[in-house]
Each structure stands twice: as structure tokens, then as C-alpha cells.
Design a protein around this motif. Sequence first.
Motif, PDB file in Angstrom:
ATOM      1  N   VAL A 120      42.284  31.467  40.370  1.00  0.00           N
ATOM      2  CA  VAL A 120      42.072  31.808  38.654  1.00  0.00           C
ATOM      3  C   VAL A 120      41.046  31.162  38.238  1.00  0.00           C
ATOM      4  O   VAL A 120      40.308  31.894  37.355  1.00  0.00           O
ATOM      5  CB  VAL A 120      43.420  31.391  38.280  1.00  0.00           C
ATOM      6  CG1 VAL A 120      43.345  31.293  36.541  1.00  0.00           C
ATOM      7  CG2 VAL A 120      44.492  32.092  38.802  1.00  0.00           C
ATOM      8  N   VAL A 127      47.602  38.688  37.541  1.00  0.00           N
ATOM      9  CA  VAL A 127      46.440  38.181  37.004  1.00  0.00           C
ATOM     10  C   VAL A 127      45.373  39.001  37.286  1.00  0.00           C
ATOM     11  O   VAL A 127      44.523  39.539  36.328  1.00  0.00           O
ATOM     12  CB  VAL A 127      46.272  36.857  37.228  1.00  0.00           C
ATOM     13  CG1 VAL A 127      45.087  36.064  36.422  1.00  0.00           C
ATOM     14  CG2 VAL A 127      47.301  35.858  36.613  1.00  0.00           C
ATOM     15  N   CYS A 157      45.460  28.361  42.272  1.00  0.00           N
ATOM     16  CA  CYS A 157      44.895  27.682  40.914  1.00  0.00           C
ATOM     17  C   CYS A 157      43.238  27.951  41.308  1.00  0.00           C
ATOM     18  O   CYS A 157      42.538  28.005  39.830  1.00  0.00           O
ATOM     19  CB  CYS A 157      45.189  26.109  40.912  1.00  0.00           C
ATOM     20  SG  CYS A 157      45.269  25.465  39.152  1.00  0.00           S
ATOM     21  N   CYS A 160      52.333  36.737  41.138  1.00  0.00           N
ATOM     22  CA  CYS A 160      51.692  36.237  39.801  1.00  0.00           C
ATOM     23  C   CYS A 160      50.062  36.362  39.937  1.00  0.00           C
ATOM     24  O   CYS A 160      49.487  36.850  38.888  1.00  0.00           O
ATOM     25  CB  CYS A 160      52.199  34.783  39.515  1.00  0.00           C
ATOM     26  SG  CYS A 160      53.714  34.669  38.802  1.00  0.00           S
ATOM     27  N   VAL A 167      53.584  37.213  33.672  1.00  0.00           N
ATOM     28  CA  VAL A 167      53.234  35.994  34.713  1.00  0.00           C
ATOM     29  C   VAL A 167      54.186  35.088  34.518  1.00  0.00           C
ATOM     30  O   VAL A 167      54.670  34.283  35.378  1.00  0.00           O
ATOM     31  CB  VAL A 167      51.707  35.668  34.354  1.00  0.00           C
ATOM     32  CG1 VAL A 167      51.313  34.249  35.034  1.00  0.00           C
ATOM     33  CG2 VAL A 167      50.802  36.887  34.764  1.00  0.00           C
ATOM     34  N   CYS A 175      47.807  30.345  33.064  1.00  0.00           N
ATOM     35  CA  CYS A 175      48.223  30.493  34.389  1.00  0.00           C
ATOM     36  C   CYS A 175      47.776  29.420  35.244  1.00  0.00           C
ATOM     37  O   CYS A 175      48.534  29.313  36.235  1.00  0.00           O
ATOM     38  CB  CYS A 175      46.999  31.769  34.899  1.00  0.00           C
ATOM     39  SG  CYS A 175      47.383  33.327  34.076  1.00  0.00           S
TER      40      CYS A 175
END
Length: 502
Positions: free
Chosen positions: A324, A287, A321, A283, A271, A308
Motif C-alpha cells: 500500500v 484497494v 502494508c 482487502c 476495506v 489502509c
Amino acid sequence: MTSLEVGLSSETYSHLLHNYIKSKQLAQAMKILEEMPPSDISFSRFLQACVDRGDMDMALRAWDLIDKKGHKKQAILYNHMIKGFGKQGNIKEAFDLIKEMESSGLMSSSDTLCNVLDVCLMVSEVDRAFEIGMDLYKRGHPLNLSRAARLIHSLSIERRVDESFQGPDYPHVLPPSPPSVFASSLESRVGANTGICHDLIDLATECSSPNKILQVYDCIQQRDIKIDTFHRHALVSLLCQMDAFVFAQEAMNGLAMGPQRANAESYLELVGAGFRAGSSEECLAIVKEFIQIAPRARRPTIDFFNFCLRGFRVLKDSSSCLAVFDLLEEEESLEADNQSHSLLVSCLLECKKYSRALMCYERMIELNFQPGSDLMNTYIECLAASKNPEHHELAWGMYLRALRAGHMKASSHVAMYDSCTVHARIGRLTEVAHHMGEARTAELGKKRLEALARARKILESAPGQDLYTKKARSQSDASRNSRTPVVSSKTTCVCRCFPAMT
């Protein structure tokens, strides 16, 4: 009875010598050799017999006899002696003869040198083994895969990085090579190549030399070499350190989906390489893949999620963002911490997603998390850049809070100064200028100085309109501490007197 008495012919001497050698009577054969006329064939037969039996004392007697008889030593005789010393482990004597041979304009055979190389490796004379390997390569006789593997293994044990990765056999061992190199069976060939790759991966890892690994990766891909799980993850790590993101992904794909693939460190480095390559979408996919396949005992940690979040913040990818952060909240054994919330809010602010950022910030405060220095300054700089008066009020509240906490950055002073200018908050403008002067944070440019002069002039001519009376300051504090910003009625009056500056 001697040859002088009977006058034996050369053929008879040769026949007698052959029979004595065949019956392993080297002492009798030596007597015949002393009496018969010298020849390369007779000395060669005798020396070879001595070497085969490991009797180098008898070989040295014959070697001295060659000089006594004035016979010129040929390459084949040197090769026998070198091979004999090598078999006994007398590396110094073998190398002395090699140098003597080369000084005479002769060249030792590749078979002889290979035998000496084998002995050098057995007695850990790695320097001499490497020297022989280089000599063979220069002659156009590279080592076979078995010897190359043993040489590279010996070099890697001694942490000889340059010699290991630039050895004499790499034009034939590592890059794609013609089929003639693979004289051995498929099984032994794969074993030799696998061993070489394992040794070089270990060496590059232990000596922190990832820049050496690309040729090994090329070899693995070109020849479809099978390496074990441990070395596959080590290869991924080395490629990530080289920022070879695409190659690292290919190396990871060499592992089947499942627990063996779910190595947290490998995914973390993968990542990170993706972030450095600016591949935000890939990426996020990596994840999600890790979260999907990670077993219960090796679930991603809060540090993994925060790493991350930080990466997507740097890439200014607010949607990833948020994705995640949602994945983090779905983890049963984890809870978002202060850093997680701060990174999410900062990313949203920097991407100008103000409404969502303020919602996330409110939730963060409700959970009793407090903003740190980084979030305070990001909050100020991003909201101060907005032309929304409510955002200005929120930025001002955080500005005062950061001042009290001593977390103010120079860029935040400047952002707040410009926001006060745009929104014509002259009292605040002079206060920010005062704090900037105290902190000596930044030089005011021409336009900012002009705005400050106008603000001071207005305040001097109409002191009643100063926003920073005790009552106005209490209103500002109330604005900072409440969800709905409080706007002073005096603000409107002052704004009419102080035109906005763009």
C-alpha cells in the motif's frame, strides 16, 4: 298509487327497484325500498348504487331503514357502507363500521378493507392503513405488491422503522415467494420490488438501522432485483456496518467496473469491513481495484491510504502494508505524510522486520518527519524486545528522547527495563527503575526487583563501573543521534559482573 292499494308482489317490487336503480332514480328507488318487504338483495343493490354514485346521504337513509324494518344487517351491507365511506375519505366512519361489524361477529371482505386501505394511504392515515394491512395478513390475504409498495413507502416517509421492516406482507414480498404472488406483469413486478427495496434502503440509512437490511439484501439476491447505483452503494455501506463482508462484496459486484463503481466511501467501508473480518489478502485486492478504476477527479486521498496502512498494521501484515505504501508513492498527486511513514515503520517493527523498519525510519528522518508518541513507544517496545545489542542501543536512544518529550507509556518503561536486564546494563536499569518510580507506571514483579537489587549492589561495590557518568551519558547521546550505535567500553566490564536475566 301505492303497493298497499294494488298489492304488488315481491317480484314486482324487485323489478321496479332494479329499473329505478338502473335509470339512476335513487329517490324513486328509495320509495320502493321503503314499501317493499326487506331483503338482503334489495338493500345490497340499493347501497351499491349509492356508493357507485357517491351519494352517502341516500345510503344512510337506507341504512337507517334497515333498523326501522327490524332487518338484520349482514356482512355484505356493512361492506357497501364501509367502501362508500372509504371512497369519500371518511376514515373514522369507515373504521367505526368495521368495529361495529366485528362486534356483531361479522367479517369485512378483503376487497372492502383494501379499498379503505387505499383511501387511508391517500389521506396519510398511515396508522389505520397499517392496521388494515396486519388484519388482512392475519386472515391469510396479504396485500398485492402494488399496495405493499405504497404502504411501505408511506411508513418509510414517517420513519417507522419497525413497521416498515416487519410489515404484514414480508413473508410474501421480501423473502422468496411462490409465483402466484406475482400476478402482475414482469415489468410491474420488478418495479414494485425495486420501489420497496429503495424505500427500505433509504429508511435503514437515514435511521441508522443497518441491522434491518439483511432481509432486503436477501430479496435482491434471490429475485435478481435491479436497484440503481445510488442505492447499491447505500446497500454496500449498510452491509459493511453489519460486518457482513462477504455480502457487501457481492453487493458491490452488482456494479460494473467503471466510474459508477468507484465510490471512495463505499471502498473505504468495504476495506474496513474486510479488516474487521481479518481478510488481509482480499482487502489488498480491493484497494488495488479502487486505485485502478478511480477516475482522476475521484482518486484516493491520503486519508484513504493511511486508513489502509493502519488496518494492515492491526492485522500485522507487513507485506501488504509495504504494498500500500508503494501504491501511495506511485500516486502523482499525493505524497506520504508523517502518519504514513509512522504507520509503515510501526507495522514493520511489530512484525519484527527490524532491518526494513530501520531503513524506513532513516528515510523518514531524512525527509524531516519526526516520530510522534505512538511511533516512539512502538520503536522502544519492539527494539527493546530484540536480543540484538545494537537494537538495545537504538531503543535506549529513543527512550531518552521520549522521556524528554513526555511521551512515555508504561509498557515502554517495562520493555526498556527488561531489555536492560537482558543486556546487563545495570546503570540504565537503575535509571529506568527511577523513572518508573517517578511516573508510578507499573509495579515491579519479583524477578525485576531481584535484578534491580543486584544492579544496585554492583554499583555500590564498583561505582567506577557506573555507565551513567557524564562521559558515558554523552556517549549514549551520541549513539542516539548517530546512525551507528556507540557502545561504551565500560559496558563490557559491567556485563561480566552482571549475568543476563531471562
